[in-house]
Scaffold this motif. Sequence first.
Motif, mmCIF file in Angstrom:
data_model
loop_
_atom_site.group_PDB
_atom_site.id
_atom_site.type_symbol
_atom_site.label_atom_id
_atom_site.label_comp_id
_atom_site.label_asym_id
_atom_site.label_seq_id
_atom_site.Cartn_x
_atom_site.Cartn_y
_atom_site.Cartn_z
ATOM 1 N N TYR A 133 0.784 -1.407 0.006
ATOM 2 C CA TYR A 133 -0.121 -0.099 -0.077
ATOM 3 C C TYR A 133 0.920 1.258 -0.015
ATOM 4 O O TYR A 133 1.263 1.806 0.918
ATOM 5 N N PHE A 134 1.187 1.537 -1.146
ATOM 6 C CA PHE A 134 2.202 2.638 -1.405
ATOM 7 C C PHE A 134 1.929 3.757 -2.154
ATOM 8 O O PHE A 134 2.336 4.755 -2.196
ATOM 9 N N LEU A 135 0.826 3.582 -3.049
ATOM 10 C CA LEU A 135 0.288 4.816 -3.965
ATOM 11 C C LEU A 135 -0.660 5.673 -3.423
ATOM 12 O O LEU A 135 -1.810 4.966 -3.080
ATOM 13 N N GLY A 136 -0.391 6.812 -3.442
ATOM 14 C CA GLY A 136 -1.275 7.820 -2.807
ATOM 15 C C GLY A 136 -0.716 9.340 -3.103
ATOM 16 O O GLY A 136 0.259 9.503 -4.132
ATOM 17 N N PRO A 137 -1.145 10.184 -2.291
ATOM 18 C CA PRO A 137 -2.107 10.138 -1.283
ATOM 19 C C PRO A 137 -3.448 10.181 -1.773
ATOM 20 O O PRO A 137 -4.140 10.131 -2.932
#
Length: 731
Positions: free
Chosen positions: A331-335
Amino acid sequence: MTTVSSPGPSAGAALLPGPDTVVLAHRPLRDSTDKATLSRFGDLVWRLGPGLLDDQLCPVSENWPRLVPDSLREGFTTCAWIALNTNWPAQLRPGLIDEQPEVLTIHKWVMSMSPFAAWMDSRGFTRLCDVSSRDLGLYKSHVLALPNSTEDKRRLLHAVRVVWGYRDALPDEHRLPPRRPWGAASTDDLVGVKRVQSRYNKTPRIDPLTMDALLAWALRMVEGFGPDIRDAAREARLLLDGRHPATLAARDRFGSGSLKGRLAVYLAELHRAGRGLPGTKRRERHGGQLGVDHQHIARMVASTGPHVKPYDGLLLSMAEGYGLELESDAYFLGPIAGSFQGAPWRDRPIGVREVNQLVRYLTAACFIVICYLSGMRSGEVLQLRRGCLREDEYDGLVLVGRRSKGSDHDPDPDPEGTEERAWAVVGAVAPVVQMLESLSDAELLFPPSRQRTTTVRSRRKQSKPTGTMNDDIREFMGWVNAQFSGRDDPAIPPDPTKDIHAARFRRTLAHFVVRRPGGLAAAQAQYGHIRAKVTLGYAGDADTSWMEDLALEELEMVSEQVDEDLRALDDGEHVSGPSAREYRHRVRKSAAVFTGRVVIQADNARRLLSSKHPDIHHGQGMTCVWRYETAGCREEREVAGVDVHGPDEPLCRSECVNLAYTDRNIEDKKRELARHEAAAVDPLSPRPLRDREAAKATQARAVITAHELGRHGNRQQKPVGKERLDGTQTS
């Protein structure tokens, strides 16, 4: 005959192929077709994909060794070639002798001919001409005795009639007996199926509760969650390509330090950020358990997956020491910027492996919005290209897509060299198209895959298949319900009829615009002026079939309304108002016209509506028995230069002589009266508003009183007041 040409030959031409004859010799082909690779008559496998012109269709082929015994192959392949390269025979479809059957239709015929060929082979037949009418009777008995469904049996018998239908174009040795197999009876009759011919479109509408929720969630997905998903997808591509800022920074930061040290630094950073250890589900052959995501961790420490894998135990041990949970994804893609009910729509970044699934859901949501709000067929939506959203000369929005190339429309090339067709759309479609264009660089808005560009469908420039999109729609609904449903009620209630599929959106929209107040006028304004727009601004054809759907839907609505009104009158419903007598006359006259009438052609529906339409329009608390000459609502529209073809309820005036009031209207009036009386004594409301509500209450009370007096045989009393029914004073 080995040349490839697109014009269709005449229905009865005796064209006999040789081994090197192109299978699709007289059919239009896809633009991307390499003609040197086209299947030949003598090939054991015929690839028919180049003849499937719509992008969303899946290629099909005929594998003759699997379908037909060697001794019978020449007869059945010749029949199939004739069917592919000539028009419909009069014996099968006399109304379509100027058109060719679809490639998929012929493919289904061939599949159903295979059991017939196997039956012939089991009885020693080597030529079709040796089969007698008695033999065909035995085959019918064989089919009827099979445990298959009645629909399967019907297809098997119909395939024999197809072979017979092409007999005039076949050599003598490949012809069945001249007499129509099994006489004049239809295949439905032969298998004992009673089909009730419906006067309505058989495609089931989507239930309003389901459709309203589905459209609302599709729009929320695009507008609220879509930007986060799109940005995450872009970030994921950078990550997988090694161009993400985090991977570039890792290379600069860690250099040639020990891998164990780098892993320790990385886990310490995860701990400080409050995130878990990236994980992934192993493949089933490896146990299907949750394990460490070596690939993602390797990117974060400037290493490779195989080098990180031996440190599994160390990683899990360090994670336990820090209190890190092994997560199901990286869970790395963001914000996360989008929100739901005042809070972020998810409590953690988007996962590296999860993002592709979310992109599919987002694409399905975009498809739902375009398909439902445009009236386009599902295949037409799937073929849309980048740049399809345009403005016309009236500043209205249109979607410009590819003109349908199916042989049931017009296979001839457009004389002006364009394949464009335009559909008028509403403003909500614009951000959806823009979202699709921003998801990838693909030419198609709905490519077969946004991640893999080397698939067969991608190389052939074909879109996502309709069946796959149907699956994506159902998965999107399931995801919404799993993530956002309340304790007792699903976010998107299930449709009570059947699963949602793409073909149902167009039917549902037609039903909606016809039945909503002013719906047909709105359809004309938003969807029905395409012919003029295309004529003025584009060279392609208009989607006139959309207005045909509306005509059939309007006929269904009028018929249902007449049935309901007649039942109410027969049950003693009282009608008052200046047009009460005309209302009763029109209902009973129309019932004699519409009851039991079967209409399946749009032209017939339009003729029936234009000549026999009762012009009775039920509104809120009133019914308009429309007459142009006496309509009180037409003056304002004519002054404004608006064409007047029917009533406009917001402009309705209480003194209009076209008005009638049924018992059903009076029930609405009583509820309206209660609202107005309560508003007229609201101490928090300004006096001008209270006075206006009191005037509305007086007008509603007068209508109710006159109706009840008329019910008891007293003289009808005309409602007082010179105001529109919405309370606006008129001079």
